[in-house]
Design an enzyme around this catalytic site. Structure first.
Site, PDB file in Angstrom:
ATOM      1  N   ASP A  29       0.782  -1.247   0.000  1.00 15.90           N
ATOM      2  CA  ASP A  29       0.000   0.000   0.000  1.00 15.90           C
ATOM      3  C   ASP A  29       0.813   1.297   0.000  1.00 15.90           C
ATOM      4  OD1 ASP A  29      -1.940  -1.917   0.228  1.00 15.90           O
ATOM      5  OD2 ASP A  29      -2.730  -1.251   2.156  1.00 15.90           O
ATOM      6  N   LYS A 134      -6.718  -4.783  -2.964  1.00 12.69           N
ATOM      7  CA  LYS A 134      -7.331  -5.423  -1.793  1.00 12.69           C
ATOM      8  C   LYS A 134      -8.348  -4.478  -1.145  1.00 12.69           C
ATOM      9  CE  LYS A 134      -3.509  -4.270   1.416  1.00 12.69           C
ATOM     10  NZ  LYS A 134      -4.267  -3.503   2.392  1.00 12.69           N
ATOM     11  N   CYS A 167      -1.962  -2.446   7.908  1.00 18.13           N
ATOM     12  CA  CYS A 167      -1.957  -3.371   6.766  1.00 18.13           C
ATOM     13  C   CYS A 167      -0.756  -4.306   6.746  1.00 18.13           C
ATOM     14  CB  CYS A 167      -2.092  -2.593   5.466  1.00 18.13           C
ATOM     15  SG  CYS A 167      -3.731  -1.846   5.324  1.00 18.13           S
TER      16      CYS A 167
HETATM   17  N1  TIU Z   1      -2.531   0.410   4.354  1.00 15.78           N
HETATM   18  C1  TIU Z   1      -2.991   0.664   5.564  1.00 15.78           C
HETATM   19  O1  TIU Z   1      -2.319   0.463   6.567  1.00 15.78           O
HETATM   20  N2  TIU Z   1      -4.240   1.277   5.649  1.00 15.78           N
HETATM   21  C2  TIU Z   1      -4.645   2.057   6.671  1.00 15.78           C
HETATM   22  O2  TIU Z   1      -5.796   2.499   6.698  1.00 15.78           O
HETATM   23  N3  TIU Z   1      -3.720   2.343   7.637  1.00 15.78           N
HETATM   24  C3  TIU Z   1      -3.853   3.185   8.704  1.00 15.78           C
HETATM   25  O3  TIU Z   1      -2.932   3.201   9.531  1.00 15.78           O
HETATM   26  N4  TIU Z   1      -4.902   3.969   8.800  1.00 15.78           N
END
Ligand code: TIU
Length: 232
Positions: A29, A134, A167
């Protein structure tokens, strides 16, 4: 060229038995909405500089991984434009004035195809590198990641990206339950909250490596270097 037996990567709680040919680099991500000023992460009140420090080490690791000809997989968190894969509970969580699917500074927030949903320019995928879209925090939930790993004979992963406790942690736990060995280089993962970053890493390596291993990308570069020397 004959590739030597597995080099080890210095790690905690103990050295990682590294099998490069069956080890994927999984980058979680690294999207504009999470890392760039003006994106969703900052809109939630977060300090994106905490995540941006991971860009350079990820670039360096990705370059070394590609140069070694090893497997690379990227993920993106986001949803279909019709939001059919967005749980209502996720949409309203946070009670912020703007949420997933609403127009934001980089297009509709966390919607596939919008510029905020894109991977950052510094870490763009190559055409042959799978990009997993995802809908959840874990990269295995409602995706074909497990099938791709199985089809390619991958048994271990170096997991990098953001955020450490959300994530990355969720994906490492999902991977661990499916039988994969995961190593997390601490400099290549980041959180908006330094204390959650620290605890997120401690949780992975606690209890004899309950979910996996924690190391630093320098140790991975060293192991890749030893592999080349042995093959020369
Ligand atoms: N990729 C991921 O970690 N999505 C989130 O929403 N992370 C947060 O820490 N908010």
């Amino acid at each position: 060229m004959i590739i030597s037996a597995a080099p080890t990567i210095e790690a905690e709680p103990y050295d990682f038995d590294f099998h490069p040919a069956t080890c994927a680099l999984l980058i979680i991500d690294m999207q504009r909405d999470f890392l760039e000023p003006g994106g969703f992460g900052e809109m939630l009140g977060n300090d994106v500089s905490q995540l941006r420090r991971t860009i350079a080490p990820n670039q360096r690791l990705l370059a070394a991984w590609r140069a070694a000809g090893l497997h690379v997989i990227h993920t993106r968190e986001g949803h279909r434009p019709d939001l059919a894969c967005l749980p209502p509970a996720k949409r309203i969580r946070g009670r912020a004035p703007k949420t997933i699917g609403d127009p934001g500074p980089m297009g509709r927030i966390l919607v596939r195809g919008q510029s905020g949903h894109d991977l950052i320019p510094e870490l763009q995928p190559l055409p042959e590198e799978p990009v997993i879209d995802k809908p959840g925090k874990g990269a295995f939930f409602a995706t074909d990641l497990h099938a791709i790993l199985q089809n390619r004979g991958i048994t271990q992963m170096i997991v990098t990206g953001v955020t450490t406790e959300v994530c990355v942690n969720t994906t490492v736990r999902e991977a661990n339950d499916r039988g994969y060995d995961c190593l997390v280089p601490e400099d290549c993962v980041g959180s908006y909250f330094p204390e959650f970053h620290d605890m997120g890493l401690r949780m992975i390596k606690a209890q004899g490596g309950i979910f996996g291993w924690v190391s630093h990308s320098d140790k991975i570069h060293a192991a890749l270097g030893r592999r080349l020397e042995a093959a020369a």
